[in-house]
Design an enzyme around this catalytic site. Structure first.
Site, PDB file in Angstrom:
ATOM      1  N   LYS A 154       4.981  -9.824   9.419  1.00  0.00           N
ATOM      2  CA  LYS A 154       4.277  -8.843  10.127  1.00  0.00           C
ATOM      3  C   LYS A 154       2.783  -8.955  10.345  1.00  0.00           C
ATOM      4  O   LYS A 154       2.056  -8.832  11.251  1.00  0.00           O
ATOM      5  CB  LYS A 154       4.731  -7.515   9.650  1.00  0.00           C
ATOM      6  N   ASP A 155       2.317  -9.358   9.107  1.00  0.00           N
ATOM      7  CA  ASP A 155       0.927  -9.185   9.028  1.00  0.00           C
ATOM      8  C   ASP A 155       0.461 -10.743   8.740  1.00  0.00           C
ATOM      9  O   ASP A 155       0.192 -11.373   7.550  1.00  0.00           O
ATOM     10  CB  ASP A 155       0.197  -8.438   7.842  1.00  0.00           C
ATOM     11  N   MET A 206       0.872  -1.270   0.059  1.00  0.00           N
ATOM     12  CA  MET A 206       0.057  -0.191   0.006  1.00  0.00           C
ATOM     13  C   MET A 206       0.717   1.098  -0.031  1.00  0.00           C
ATOM     14  O   MET A 206       0.362   2.455   0.338  1.00  0.00           O
ATOM     15  CB  MET A 206      -0.852  -0.019   1.177  1.00  0.00           C
ATOM     16  N   GLN A 260     -10.414  -2.832   1.687  1.00  0.00           N
ATOM     17  CA  GLN A 260      -9.929  -3.449   3.006  1.00  0.00           C
ATOM     18  C   GLN A 260     -10.018  -2.479   4.724  1.00  0.00           C
ATOM     19  O   GLN A 260      -9.612  -2.744   5.210  1.00  0.00           O
ATOM     20  CB  GLN A 260      -8.379  -4.055   3.060  1.00  0.00           C
ATOM     21  N   GLY A 309       4.829 -10.267   4.041  1.00  0.00           N
ATOM     22  CA  GLY A 309       5.426 -10.040   5.400  1.00  0.00           C
ATOM     23  C   GLY A 309       4.887 -10.848   6.458  1.00  0.00           C
ATOM     24  O   GLY A 309       3.520 -10.942   6.602  1.00  0.00           O
ATOM     25  N   LEU A 344       6.629   3.232   1.572  1.00  0.00           N
ATOM     26  CA  LEU A 344       7.435   1.987   1.636  1.00  0.00           C
ATOM     27  C   LEU A 344       8.621   2.235   2.777  1.00  0.00           C
ATOM     28  O   LEU A 344       9.189   3.507   2.980  1.00  0.00           O
ATOM     29  CB  LEU A 344       8.171   1.921   0.259  1.00  0.00           C
ATOM     30  N   SER A 375       4.129   1.109   8.255  1.00  0.00           N
ATOM     31  CA  SER A 375       3.722   2.564   7.512  1.00  0.00           C
ATOM     32  C   SER A 375       2.750   3.283   8.620  1.00  0.00           C
ATOM     33  O   SER A 375       3.172   4.743   8.799  1.00  0.00           O
ATOM     34  CB  SER A 375       2.678   2.359   6.372  1.00  0.00           C
ATOM     35  N   GLY A 404      11.023  -2.621   5.839  1.00  0.00           N
ATOM     36  CA  GLY A 404      10.088  -3.950   5.733  1.00  0.00           C
ATOM     37  C   GLY A 404       9.957  -4.407   4.440  1.00  0.00           C
ATOM     38  O   GLY A 404       9.986  -5.357   3.861  1.00  0.00           O
ATOM     39  N   HIS A 405       9.108  -3.382   3.764  1.00  0.00           N
ATOM     40  CA  HIS A 405       8.783  -3.608   2.311  1.00  0.00           C
ATOM     41  C   HIS A 405      10.055  -3.752   1.316  1.00  0.00           C
ATOM     42  O   HIS A 405      10.148  -4.770   0.638  1.00  0.00           O
ATOM     43  CB  HIS A 405       8.129  -2.172   1.723  1.00  0.00           C
TER      44      HIS A 405
HETATM   45  P1  AMP Z   1       1.457  -2.970   3.441  1.00  0.00           P
HETATM   46  O1  AMP Z   1       2.096  -1.798   2.648  1.00  0.00           O
HETATM   47  O2  AMP Z   1       1.349  -2.373   5.024  1.00  0.00           O
HETATM   48  O3  AMP Z   1      -0.025  -3.545   3.094  1.00  0.00           O
HETATM   49  O4  AMP Z   1       2.554  -4.072   3.393  1.00  0.00           O
HETATM   50  C1  AMP Z   1       2.811  -4.527   2.183  1.00  0.00           C
HETATM   51  C2  AMP Z   1       3.496  -6.038   2.504  1.00  0.00           C
HETATM   52  O5  AMP Z   1       4.670  -5.581   3.124  1.00  0.00           O
HETATM   53  C3  AMP Z   1       2.911  -6.806   3.382  1.00  0.00           C
HETATM   54  O6  AMP Z   1       2.902  -8.295   2.912  1.00  0.00           O
HETATM   55  C4  AMP Z   1       3.417  -6.717   4.825  1.00  0.00           C
HETATM   56  O7  AMP Z   1       3.128  -7.768   5.458  1.00  0.00           O
HETATM   57  C5  AMP Z   1       4.811  -6.210   4.213  1.00  0.00           C
HETATM   58  N1  AMP Z   1       5.508  -5.756   5.593  1.00  0.00           N
HETATM   59  C6  AMP Z   1       4.880  -4.632   6.200  1.00  0.00           C
HETATM   60  N2  AMP Z   1       5.972  -4.272   7.183  1.00  0.00           N
HETATM   61  C7  AMP Z   1       6.754  -5.312   7.210  1.00  0.00           C
HETATM   62  C8  AMP Z   1       7.918  -5.559   8.035  1.00  0.00           C
HETATM   63  N3  AMP Z   1       8.088  -4.613   9.299  1.00  0.00           N
HETATM   64  N4  AMP Z   1       8.583  -6.646   7.843  1.00  0.00           N
HETATM   65  C9  AMP Z   1       8.232  -7.149   6.806  1.00  0.00           C
HETATM   66  N5  AMP Z   1       7.311  -7.207   6.072  1.00  0.00           N
HETATM   67  C10 AMP Z   1       6.467  -5.986   6.351  1.00  0.00           C
END
Ligand code: AMP
Length: 284
Positions: free
Chosen positions: A147-148, A28, A59, A145, A31, A184, A34-35
């Site tokens: 994380k989720d 989303m 979502q 990740g 970045l 984020s 983690g991303h």
């Molecule tokens: P998001 O932009 O929050 O939807 O996250 C996009 C992807 O990055 C998802 O698969 C998350 O699980 C992963 N992600 C977010 N934060 C982290 C993190 N700290 N470590 C590893 N992956 C992450």
């Protein structure tokens, strides 16, 4: 690096890359490191790495932070290019949800509890947008990740059940040096909130240490996390000790588990988890 906005452009890109191995990192945006770790892996393991940037409205519940969600596309494009992505797909809401759009992907029981219970409709939104992204980009592998963690299991289960043919690979949680899982949404935290939020990873680490010393009683592990997160500024929403594949709550000692938690801290709602007795690579 190409930046594509339309489904038609991505389909043409995919025709040109017909014989390439394609890895997709759905995000989303906003970045962070983690991303970046997901993108690095996609670049390393595939001929072509694609990053999608799309703040997916379906979502978010109406009261949630869709409008306020951090957006910084130019920084995201710079980072993606620097990491070696071949293409970024950054569609508009109208491109992903054309006029009259009404079809939703309804995930099964793995989506029912925890985040699914706290955020009704959230995982149907995730499953729907990920299905669309898989259909548009047609990756061989997609990176999500740890994380989720529940999201990872929802998407893995969906890809298997719907025979989407996409391998869904989990990547370890990247943390700040102080232990806070990168997110984020961490930019919603004040300095005091950030300090309070450290209790989350600390509590999970303490439970993991208990597990290493032989503790297997899920009630005791839950109590440990509850105790260690009972600090000013942290409002724990839930802590769960569950089977790491089904996310069914454990009632009895088991040899593998995932502890997940959600907490409100200041204006943010944060989640974190730790795997016990099972490696992330075994989660598939
Ligand atoms: P998001 O932009 O929050 O939807 O996250 C996009 C992807 O990055 C998802 O698969 C998350 O699980 C992963 N992600 C977010 N934060 C982290 C993190 N700290 N470590 C590893 N992956 C992450």
């Amino acid at each position: 690096m190409k930046v594509l906005r339309s489904v038609a452009e991505v389909r043409a890109f995919r025709v040109d890359a017909a014989s390439a191995g394609v890895g997709l990192v759905p995000t989303m945006g906003a970045l962070h490191a983690g991303h970046a770790s997901l993108v690095e892996r996609a670049v390393r393991e595939n001929d072509v790495a694609v990053v999608s940037i799309f703040v997916n409205p379906t979502q978010f519940a109406p009261h949630e932070d869709f409008a306020a969600y951090p957006r910084d596309e130019s920084a995201d494009l710079t980072m993606s290019e620097h990491l070696g992505a071949a293409m970024v797909f950054a569609p508009s809401v109208e491109e992903m949800y054309p006029a009259g759009d009404a079809t939703r992907v309804q995930p099964g029981p793995v989506a029912a509890r925890l985040e699914g219970a706290a955020r009704p409709g959230h995982f149907a939104g995730v499953a729907t947008v990920v299905t669309k992204l898989f259909a548009i980009v047609r990756p061989d592998v997609a990176y999500f990740g740890q994380k989720d963690f529940q999201q990872l299991r929802v998407v893995q289960t969906m890809s298997r059940d719907l025979r989407l043919g996409v391998r869904v690979s989990g990547c370890p949680t990247v943390r700040d040096p102080d232990g806070l899982a990168m997110s984020s949404r961490n930019r919603y935290l004040s300095a005091d909130d950030h300090e309070a939020a450290l209790a989350l990873s600390r509590a999970l680490l303490a439970a993991k240490a208990d597990w290493s010393r032989g503790e297997r009683d899920p009630a005791k592990l839950r109590d440990r996390v509850r105790r260690d997160t009972a600090v000013p500024g942290v409002a724990l929403e839930y802590v769960s000790v569950a089977d790491p594949l089904t996310l069914d709550e454990l009632e009895r000692p088991a040899e593998r588990a995932v502890i997940t938690l959600a907490a409100r801290i200041g204006n943010a709602r944060l989640i974190d988890n730790v795997l016990l007795g099972i490696a992330l690579e075994e989660i598939a």
